[in-house]
Design an enzyme around this catalytic site. Structure first.
Site, PDB file in Angstrom:
ATOM      1  N   SER A 163      14.569  49.801  10.095  1.00 29.78           N
ATOM      2  CA  SER A 163      13.524  50.805  10.338  1.00 29.78           C
ATOM      3  C   SER A 163      13.951  51.706  11.496  1.00 29.78           C
ATOM      4  O   SER A 163      14.339  52.849  11.289  1.00 29.78           O
ATOM      5  CB  SER A 163      12.150  50.162  10.570  1.00 29.78           C
ATOM      6  OG  SER A 163      12.183  49.162  11.557  1.00 29.78           O
TER       7      SER A 163
ATOM      8  N   HIS B 185      16.803  49.202  16.220  1.00 30.28           N
ATOM      9  CA  HIS B 185      16.848  48.648  17.573  1.00 30.28           C
ATOM     10  C   HIS B 185      17.149  47.154  17.603  1.00 30.28           C
ATOM     11  O   HIS B 185      17.076  46.542  18.669  1.00 30.28           O
ATOM     12  CB  HIS B 185      15.534  48.915  18.309  1.00 30.28           C
ATOM     13  CG  HIS B 185      15.432  50.304  18.861  1.00 30.28           C
ATOM     14  ND1 HIS B 185      15.797  50.621  20.144  1.00 30.28           N
ATOM     15  CD2 HIS B 185      15.027  51.457  18.301  1.00 30.28           C
ATOM     16  CE1 HIS B 185      15.613  51.913  20.355  1.00 30.28           C
ATOM     17  NE2 HIS B 185      15.143  52.448  19.255  1.00 30.28           N
TER      18      HIS B 185
ATOM     19  N   GLY C  57      11.336  51.233  15.904  1.00 31.47           N
ATOM     20  CA  GLY C  57      10.682  51.311  14.598  1.00 31.47           C
ATOM     21  C   GLY C  57       9.566  50.298  14.462  1.00 31.47           C
ATOM     22  O   GLY C  57       9.671  49.153  14.921  1.00 31.47           O
TER      23      GLY C  57
ATOM     24  N   GLY D  74       8.421  48.762  11.790  1.00 31.09           N
ATOM     25  CA  GLY D  74       8.684  47.639  10.888  1.00 31.09           C
ATOM     26  C   GLY D  74       9.229  46.425  11.601  1.00 31.09           C
ATOM     27  O   GLY D  74       8.698  45.318  11.484  1.00 31.09           O
TER      28      GLY D  74
ATOM     29  N   HIS E 224       9.402  45.985  14.977  1.00 29.21           N
ATOM     30  CA  HIS E 224       8.616  45.654  16.166  1.00 29.21           C
ATOM     31  C   HIS E 224       7.433  44.755  15.808  1.00 29.21           C
ATOM     32  O   HIS E 224       7.232  43.705  16.423  1.00 29.21           O
ATOM     33  CB  HIS E 224       8.117  46.946  16.814  1.00 29.21           C
ATOM     34  CG  HIS E 224       7.468  46.757  18.148  1.00 29.21           C
ATOM     35  ND1 HIS E 224       8.154  46.362  19.267  1.00 29.21           N
ATOM     36  CD2 HIS E 224       6.183  46.927  18.552  1.00 29.21           C
ATOM     37  CE1 HIS E 224       7.332  46.284  20.297  1.00 29.21           C
ATOM     38  NE2 HIS E 224       6.129  46.624  19.891  1.00 29.21           N
TER      39      HIS E 224
ATOM     40  N   TYR F  42       5.091  43.545  21.563  1.00 31.19           N
ATOM     41  CA  TYR F  42       4.286  43.467  22.783  1.00 31.19           C
ATOM     42  C   TYR F  42       4.597  44.690  23.627  1.00 31.19           C
ATOM     43  O   TYR F  42       5.585  45.392  23.408  1.00 31.19           O
ATOM     44  CB  TYR F  42       4.615  42.193  23.574  1.00 31.19           C
ATOM     45  CG  TYR F  42       5.805  42.358  24.479  1.00 31.19           C
ATOM     46  CD1 TYR F  42       5.639  42.616  25.837  1.00 31.19           C
ATOM     47  CD2 TYR F  42       7.097  42.322  23.966  1.00 31.19           C
ATOM     48  CE1 TYR F  42       6.734  42.822  26.657  1.00 31.19           C
ATOM     49  CE2 TYR F  42       8.195  42.527  24.777  1.00 31.19           C
ATOM     50  CZ  TYR F  42       8.020  42.773  26.122  1.00 31.19           C
ATOM     51  OH  TYR F  42       9.095  42.997  26.936  1.00 31.19           O
TER      52      TYR F  42
ATOM     53  N   TYR G 253      14.269  40.131  20.791  1.00 30.24           N
ATOM     54  CA  TYR G 253      15.443  40.299  21.653  1.00 30.24           C
ATOM     55  C   TYR G 253      16.597  39.561  20.975  1.00 30.24           C
ATOM     56  O   TYR G 253      17.133  38.583  21.482  1.00 30.24           O
ATOM     57  CB  TYR G 253      15.210  39.721  23.055  1.00 30.24           C
ATOM     58  CG  TYR G 253      14.179  40.444  23.890  1.00 30.24           C
ATOM     59  CD1 TYR G 253      13.639  41.674  23.492  1.00 30.24           C
ATOM     60  CD2 TYR G 253      13.734  39.906  25.083  1.00 30.24           C
ATOM     61  CE1 TYR G 253      12.690  42.324  24.271  1.00 30.24           C
ATOM     62  CE2 TYR G 253      12.786  40.552  25.874  1.00 30.24           C
ATOM     63  CZ  TYR G 253      12.270  41.762  25.458  1.00 30.24           C
ATOM     64  OH  TYR G 253      11.329  42.404  26.229  1.00 30.24           O
TER      65      TYR G 253
END
Length: 539
Positions: A115, A118, A184, A186, A188, A194, A479
């Protein structure tokens, strides 16, 4: 860990320097694969091949490279030796997504779902097996309904676009999600999500009330059709293990007309150790309207190596209230009224994105996705359940000076987080005091430099072992960190998956595995850290 070494060595070794990507065993020539996929995609979408070719990119397509690079957010995975997808699909509709799933399956390619790009270790757009990328960046609708205080958000939208969409309709509503506007939705939300209202409102997924997903059969399901088990799983268990999340319906939250932000910095020789130590008993326990992130960074000051500790904060209220509160609770911080700036919630989102002129910046800057921009980086994570003693903080600072580059981010929990059951969503870490992010970025493209920085992250992570959660040591899915284990999806898939799965999901891992086995028994939706199926249950 053997599996980790295998994955990393496969990913970065001379294998990819010496072999063309199309030479994987049992991999048909890429043009044949492309033609087969295109024919299937055309049939499934009832669209002429000339039309849908605009959304299906072979490696020979002149636009292939720019489409691939647009949402690679970690430059470590944007090199000539990085494995490349045989095809990139950029769907413009839900039916395109369904067709992409159904047309990928018979070709036996891994389908990576991206997405915002990231994923810190690049798992949404690289693979050590032949693969396609399903790039959702065109599915970016944000439909805000202030009447019922909700929004439908497509998976390819960015958090910046979400915040801008809310701001256009209301100045007293917000959404509790991340502070980086190009992330993005999706990834996240499917990884829990958060931000700086986590103590007031909890996780992003605590406000998801509906969703749409394409399952392994290509069916488009909403909450009612998918059932409560799958709906539970994709709110923190990682959507890419179960299907392709198309979007989420979320409830908005009220925000005051005026909020306060501040940043206070101290150095090792001027109170940073005491401030950091005391922060542990204040940050997670103070007023839930107050979120104080702690940044700890090794720096050189006056030609001397030292550590800078910075408290970066959002208070959902006025400056006078937070200054008077922290004068009593946290005198070590030394907060003064002149450290504070009052602004709107939307302006605070800009400020948290390092915009010093947040009160005068047009919020439409959040619509800029900044494609094809990336630095080199590595992230790791930990959770702290009991306060680190002052001597531990001192030793940590000394270790960080010794290492030289790696920094830490402490994110306080408490407040609303501690009130929600650990099995309410797949995210199990709600009762912890705070989360640690290990963070290092660099600009130089050099294998030696990269090796050094990756080693710094591992060394500091190892140093922290005695101070953080145990049995299992915890980690945060968003992460992403392949150091803690990867899955080759062979005969040991469940055991390999359990290693990282327990760290990310704790006891919720077992329920996730059962749901995965039920909805995707053949393990079509997989990546190097996806949820495995139960042993002996895969087709």
């Amino acid at each position: 860990m053997i599996t980790t070494r295998t994955f990393v060595s496969v990913l970065f070794s001379v294998l990819f320097l010496s072999l063309p990507f199309s030479s994987f065993s049992q991999s048909p020539p890429s043009n044949a694969v492309y033609n087969s996929f295109l024919k299937c995609f055309s049939k499934r979408t009832k669209s002429p091949q000339t039309e849908i070719a605009k959304n299906v990119f072979a490696q020979s397509n002149p636009s292939y490279s720019s489409v691939l690079r647009a949402y690679i957010r970690n430059a470590r995975f944007n090199t000539s030796s990085t494995p490349k997808p045989t095809i990139i699909v950029t769907p413009r509709s839900d039916s395109h997504v369904s067709a992409a799933v159904l047309c990928s399956k018979p070709l036996n390619y891994v389908l990576k779902i991206r997405s915002g790009g990231h994923d810190y270790d690049g798992l949404s757009y690289i693979s050590d097996k032949p693969f396609f990328i399903l790039d959702l960046s065109y599915l970016r609708d944000v439909t805000v309904n202030i009447a019922d205080q909700s929004a439908w958000i497509s998976a390819g939208a960015t958090l910046g676009e979400v915040y801008h969409g809310i701001w256009q309709k209301s100045k007293i509503h917000g959404f509790p999600a991340g502070v980086c506007p190009t992330v993005g939705v999706g990834g996240h939300l499917s990884g829990a999500g958060y931000g700086n209202m986590v103590r007031k409102y909890g996780l992003s997924v605590d406000y998801v009330v509906d969703a749409k997903i394409v399952n392994v059969k290509g069916q488009i399901l909403d909450r009612k059709a998918m059932g409560e088990d799958l709906f539970w799983a994709i709110r923190g268990g990682g959507g890419a293990s179960f299907g392709v999340v198309l979007g989420y319906k979320v409830k908005l939250v009220p925000v005051p007309q005026t909020v306060t932000v501040f940043r206070v910095e101290q150095y090792m020789d001027s109170g940073a150790v005491d401030m950091t130590h005391k922060w542990q008993s204040v940050g997670p326990k103070t007023d839930p309207n107050l979120f104080m992130r702690m940044l700890i960074q090794p720096v050189t000051r006056k030609k001397v190596k030292t550590v800078r500790a910075s408290v970066v904060a959002l208070f959902l209220g006025r400056a006078n209230d937070v200054v008077s509160r922290l004068a009593k609770e946290f005198p070590e911080l030394g907060l003064k009224k002149e450290n504070c700036t009052e602004m709107t919630w939307m302006q605070s989102a800009l400020w948290w994105d390092n915009d010093e002129n947040a009160t005068t910046t047009d919020p439409k800057v959040f619509l800029d996705r900044n494609p094809d921009t990336a630095s080199f980086g590595k992230r790791k994570s930990d959770y702290v359940a009991t306060e680190i003693p002052r001597a531990g903080i001192e030793s940590l600072f000394k270790k960080m000076i010794e290492l030289g580059k790696i920094g830490l981010v402490f994110n306080p929990y408490g407040g609303k987080m501690a009130e929600v059951a650990e099995d309410a969503t797949p995210f199990p870490h709600r009762k912890k005091l705070f989360k640690i992010q290990y963070s290092v970025n660099w600009k130089e493209s050099s294998p030696e430099i990269e090796k050094g920085f990756l080693n710094q992250a591992k060394v500091l992570h190892g140093f922290m072992t005695g101070f953080v959660s145990k049995n299992p040591r915890n980690a945060y899915l968003n992460y992403r960190d392949v150091d803690i284990g990867v899955n080759d999806h062979g005969p040991n898939s469940y055991k390999e998956g359990e290693v990282y799965g327990r760290m990310y999901f704790g006891n919720n891992f077992d329920r996730l595995v059962k749901i995965k086995t039920k909805v995707d028994p053949g393990n079509f939706f997989r990546n190097e850290q996806s949820i495995p199926t139960l042993p002996g249950k895969a087709e």
